[in-house]
Design an enzyme around this catalytic site. Structure first.
Site, PDB file in Angstrom:
ATOM      1  N   ARG A  90     -25.353  15.841  -7.679  1.00  0.00           N
ATOM      2  CA  ARG A  90     -25.370  16.229  -6.252  1.00  0.00           C
ATOM      3  C   ARG A  90     -25.948  17.634  -6.037  1.00  0.00           C
ATOM      4  O   ARG A  90     -25.458  18.409  -5.216  1.00  0.00           O
ATOM      5  CB  ARG A  90     -23.958  16.167  -5.642  1.00  0.00           C
ATOM      6  CG  ARG A  90     -23.291  14.837  -5.765  1.00  0.00           C
ATOM      7  CD  ARG A  90     -23.899  13.750  -4.893  1.00  0.00           C
ATOM      8  NE  ARG A  90     -23.327  12.486  -5.263  1.00  0.00           N
ATOM      9  CZ  ARG A  90     -23.894  11.644  -6.139  1.00  0.00           C
ATOM     10  NH1 ARG A  90     -25.077  11.900  -6.684  1.00  0.00           N
ATOM     11  NH2 ARG A  90     -23.311  10.517  -6.457  1.00  0.00           N
ATOM     12  N   CYS A 113     -17.250  12.448   0.493  1.00  0.00           N
ATOM     13  CA  CYS A 113     -16.401  13.091  -0.515  1.00  0.00           C
ATOM     14  C   CYS A 113     -16.466  14.598  -0.329  1.00  0.00           C
ATOM     15  O   CYS A 113     -17.559  15.171  -0.278  1.00  0.00           O
ATOM     16  CB  CYS A 113     -16.848  12.705  -1.921  1.00  0.00           C
ATOM     17  SG  CYS A 113     -16.388  11.005  -2.297  1.00  0.00           S
ATOM     18  N   GLU A 146     -18.140  19.742  -2.476  1.00  0.00           N
ATOM     19  CA  GLU A 146     -19.483  19.144  -2.454  1.00  0.00           C
ATOM     20  C   GLU A 146     -20.124  19.451  -1.098  1.00  0.00           C
ATOM     21  O   GLU A 146     -21.334  19.551  -0.959  1.00  0.00           O
ATOM     22  CB  GLU A 146     -19.327  17.623  -2.639  1.00  0.00           C
ATOM     23  CG  GLU A 146     -20.635  16.874  -2.776  1.00  0.00           C
ATOM     24  CD  GLU A 146     -20.412  15.389  -3.072  1.00  0.00           C
ATOM     25  OE1 GLU A 146     -19.604  15.067  -3.974  1.00  0.00           O
ATOM     26  OE2 GLU A 146     -21.031  14.566  -2.400  1.00  0.00           O
TER      27      GLU A 146
HETATM   28  C1  FAD Z   1     -18.977   8.650   5.597  1.00  0.00           C
HETATM   29  C2  FAD Z   1     -19.824   9.441   4.625  1.00  0.00           C
HETATM   30  C3  FAD Z   1     -20.144   8.901   3.407  1.00  0.00           C
HETATM   31  C4  FAD Z   1     -20.926   9.617   2.491  1.00  0.00           C
HETATM   32  N1  FAD Z   1     -21.239   9.053   1.287  1.00  0.00           N
HETATM   33  C5  FAD Z   1     -22.026   9.727   0.422  1.00  0.00           C
HETATM   34  C6  FAD Z   1     -22.393   9.138  -0.823  1.00  0.00           C
HETATM   35  O1  FAD Z   1     -22.034   8.011  -1.143  1.00  0.00           O
HETATM   36  N2  FAD Z   1     -23.180   9.865  -1.670  1.00  0.00           N
HETATM   37  C7  FAD Z   1     -23.628  11.116  -1.341  1.00  0.00           C
HETATM   38  O2  FAD Z   1     -24.359  11.717  -2.144  1.00  0.00           O
HETATM   39  N3  FAD Z   1     -23.291  11.699  -0.169  1.00  0.00           N
HETATM   40  C8  FAD Z   1     -22.513  11.045   0.714  1.00  0.00           C
HETATM   41  N4  FAD Z   1     -22.155  11.632   1.891  1.00  0.00           N
HETATM   42  C9  FAD Z   1     -22.560  13.028   2.171  1.00  0.00           C
HETATM   43  C10 FAD Z   1     -23.882  13.171   2.950  1.00  0.00           C
HETATM   44  O3  FAD Z   1     -24.145  12.017   3.695  1.00  0.00           O
HETATM   45  C11 FAD Z   1     -25.054  13.445   2.024  1.00  0.00           C
HETATM   46  O4  FAD Z   1     -24.817  14.617   1.295  1.00  0.00           O
HETATM   47  C12 FAD Z   1     -26.376  13.572   2.813  1.00  0.00           C
HETATM   48  O5  FAD Z   1     -27.440  13.508   1.897  1.00  0.00           O
HETATM   49  C13 FAD Z   1     -26.475  14.857   3.624  1.00  0.00           C
HETATM   50  O6  FAD Z   1     -27.631  14.755   4.453  1.00  0.00           O
HETATM   51  P1  FAD Z   1     -27.721  15.521   5.836  1.00  0.00           P
HETATM   52  O7  FAD Z   1     -29.058  15.267   6.430  1.00  0.00           O
HETATM   53  O8  FAD Z   1     -26.577  15.166   6.705  1.00  0.00           O
HETATM   54  O9  FAD Z   1     -27.639  17.030   5.370  1.00  0.00           O
HETATM   55  P2  FAD Z   1     -26.762  18.205   6.011  1.00  0.00           P
HETATM   56  O10 FAD Z   1     -25.326  17.907   5.820  1.00  0.00           O
HETATM   57  O11 FAD Z   1     -27.217  18.505   7.385  1.00  0.00           O
HETATM   58  O12 FAD Z   1     -27.170  19.407   5.048  1.00  0.00           O
HETATM   59  C14 FAD Z   1     -26.764  19.421   3.696  1.00  0.00           C
HETATM   60  C15 FAD Z   1     -27.557  20.515   2.961  1.00  0.00           C
HETATM   61  O13 FAD Z   1     -28.931  20.132   2.878  1.00  0.00           O
HETATM   62  C16 FAD Z   1     -29.768  21.168   3.391  1.00  0.00           C
HETATM   63  N5  FAD Z   1     -30.900  20.512   4.031  1.00  0.00           N
HETATM   64  C17 FAD Z   1     -30.870  19.479   4.908  1.00  0.00           C
HETATM   65  N6  FAD Z   1     -32.120  19.120   5.255  1.00  0.00           N
HETATM   66  C18 FAD Z   1     -32.958  19.959   4.604  1.00  0.00           C
HETATM   67  C19 FAD Z   1     -34.382  20.101   4.556  1.00  0.00           C
HETATM   68  N7  FAD Z   1     -35.197  19.311   5.259  1.00  0.00           N
HETATM   69  N8  FAD Z   1     -34.907  21.082   3.780  1.00  0.00           N
HETATM   70  C20 FAD Z   1     -34.095  21.896   3.078  1.00  0.00           C
HETATM   71  N9  FAD Z   1     -32.744  21.796   3.074  1.00  0.00           N
HETATM   72  C21 FAD Z   1     -32.195  20.846   3.826  1.00  0.00           C
HETATM   73  C22 FAD Z   1     -28.895  21.925   4.369  1.00  0.00           C
HETATM   74  O14 FAD Z   1     -29.345  23.260   4.522  1.00  0.00           O
HETATM   75  C23 FAD Z   1     -27.532  21.863   3.668  1.00  0.00           C
HETATM   76  O15 FAD Z   1     -27.428  22.867   2.695  1.00  0.00           O
HETATM   77  C24 FAD Z   1     -21.391  10.919   2.837  1.00  0.00           C
HETATM   78  C25 FAD Z   1     -21.068  11.467   4.087  1.00  0.00           C
HETATM   79  C26 FAD Z   1     -20.303  10.734   4.980  1.00  0.00           C
HETATM   80  C27 FAD Z   1     -19.993  11.322   6.328  1.00  0.00           C
END
Ligand code: FAD
Length: 315
Positions: free
Chosen positions: A182, A239, A309
């Site tokens: 991750r 998580c 995480e």
């Molecule tokens: C119900 C639920 C289930 C989930 N299940 C999983 C799972 O099974 N596996 C898993 O790995 N995660 C899971 N997650 C966590 C989450 O969905 C992931 O980590 C996802 O990839 C985050 O994407 P986001 O666009 O929402 O990023 P954000 O939460 O908006 O940002 C996360 C980080 O990424 C950076 N970031 C975002 N976009 C960019 C970009 N374009 N350039 C540079 N940096 C950037 C941000 O600055 C921040 O540091 C889950 C979340 C929820 C709510």
């Protein structure tokens, strides 16, 4: 307040209604918590992003890139500087080329990972099912090497395109990147000095031909597994803690007797102990206190230090 009147004026003139001042971050995070962002911008396209990144790097403001906020804990207090998210111009998904049995699919960093999984399945392209059910954007998934028991972004990524201040977007190949559990290492040679803006604008995935019906059946299984093991219909960030090497953070929290433990509106889910959920009107402070309580209890009972995480944004 950290933004000068000049940068505020520029944001308003350059981005119009896509720039907002005091926008509540609770609207943009899956936990549903977070106070106002000093400025929040849905950047429409690469030209706008390039200008924004350039201005931020030259001292106009702190710039934080948000994806879809599904792995973020935003503070209750005002978040200083500019919070930028990628808008419509970053959502395209398409097959770029086919070579040697591989199908290279490009997705804009602002596209949802779900849209990418659905696109691939509908085209009979296999290899993305590991990500079925993970919310959030493609950019966020690459930044955090999102994944499941079935695989992670690092397994399928061919390259990412990165925008840094004062340069054209550059393509970084998978071999140059160092992914961990991750995580993606922020090598300063690639991503610039810590604190300097670096935004992923798109990602290229190396996938392969499959059968649509088989891909869709597997995707349904992935979703059913998620439904059976994770809380549904509640606000969470997935998580909350990383799994310590060889152990499950959820199992440790459960064995510590913390399921259903609550501070304010933040609750350890009774369904999956590594999900800290918003049980109604939670504040970010509730989640921070609950996080500390879980960490201390697990450390006292098992001698294991849990690390979040979730990205915790600090003012
Ligand atoms: C119900 C639920 C289930 C989930 N299940 C999983 C799972 O099974 N596996 C898993 O790995 N995660 C899971 N997650 C966590 C989450 O969905 C992931 O980590 C996802 O990839 C985050 O994407 P986001 O666009 O929402 O990023 P954000 O939460 O908006 O940002 C996360 C980080 O990424 C950076 N970031 C975002 N976009 C960019 C970009 N374009 N350039 C540079 N940096 C950037 C941000 O600055 C921040 O540091 C889950 C979340 C929820 C709510």
């Amino acid at each position: 307040m950290t933004l000068s009147p000049a940068i505020r004026l520029w944001l308003s003139e350059r981005f119009g209604p896509a720039a907002r001042f005091g926008e509540p971050l609770a609207r943009h995070t899956s936990l549903g918590v977070g106070g106002p962002a000093e400025a929040w911008v849905a950047v429409p396209d690469e030209a706008g992003l390039s200008e924004l990144v350039g201005r931020a790097a030259h001292g106009a403001a702190i710039l934080r890139v948000l994806g879809r906020g599904t792995n973020l804990l935003a503070p209750d207090e005002e978040l200083s500087g500019i919070a930028a998210t990628l808008g419509k111009g970053f959502t395209a998904i398409g097959v770029e080329r086919e070579e040697g049995g591989r199908i290279l699919v490009r997705a804009g960093a602002g596209a949802s990972l779900t849209a990418l999984c659905r696109f691939a399945a509908a085209q009979g392209i296999a290899g993305m099912n590991f990500a079925v059910g993970i919310p959030g954007s493609v950019g966020g998934a690459v930044w955090g090497n999102a994944g499941t028991h079935a695989g992670c972004v690092a397994d399928r990524l061919e390259s990412l395109t990165l925008l840094r201040p004062d340069e054209a977007a550059r393509v970084i190949r998978r071999e140059e990147l160092s992914f961990g559990y991750r995580s993606l290492a922020r090598d300063p040679a690639l991503f610039g000095a810590p604190g300097s803006p670096a935004v992923i604008t798109s990602a290229l995935f190396a996938l392969f031909r499959g059968r649509r019906d088989e891909i869709e059946a597997e995707a349904r299984e992935m979703l059913a597994r998620r439904k059976a093991t994770q809380p549904q219909g509640v606000k969470s960030a997935g998580c909350f803690f990383r799994n310590p090497p060889g152990q499950s953070a959820g199992a440790l929290i459960d064995r510590a007797g913390l399921k259903n433990f609550r501070i304010g509106g933040a609750l350890v889910s009774p369904v999956h102990a590594n999900f800290l959920v918003n049980a109604g009107n939670a504040a970010a402070g509730d989640f921070l206190r609950l996080m500390e309580h879980v960490k201390t209890t697990v450390a006292d009972k098992f001698g294991v230090i849990l690390t979040p995480e979730v990205t915790i944004l600090v003012r």
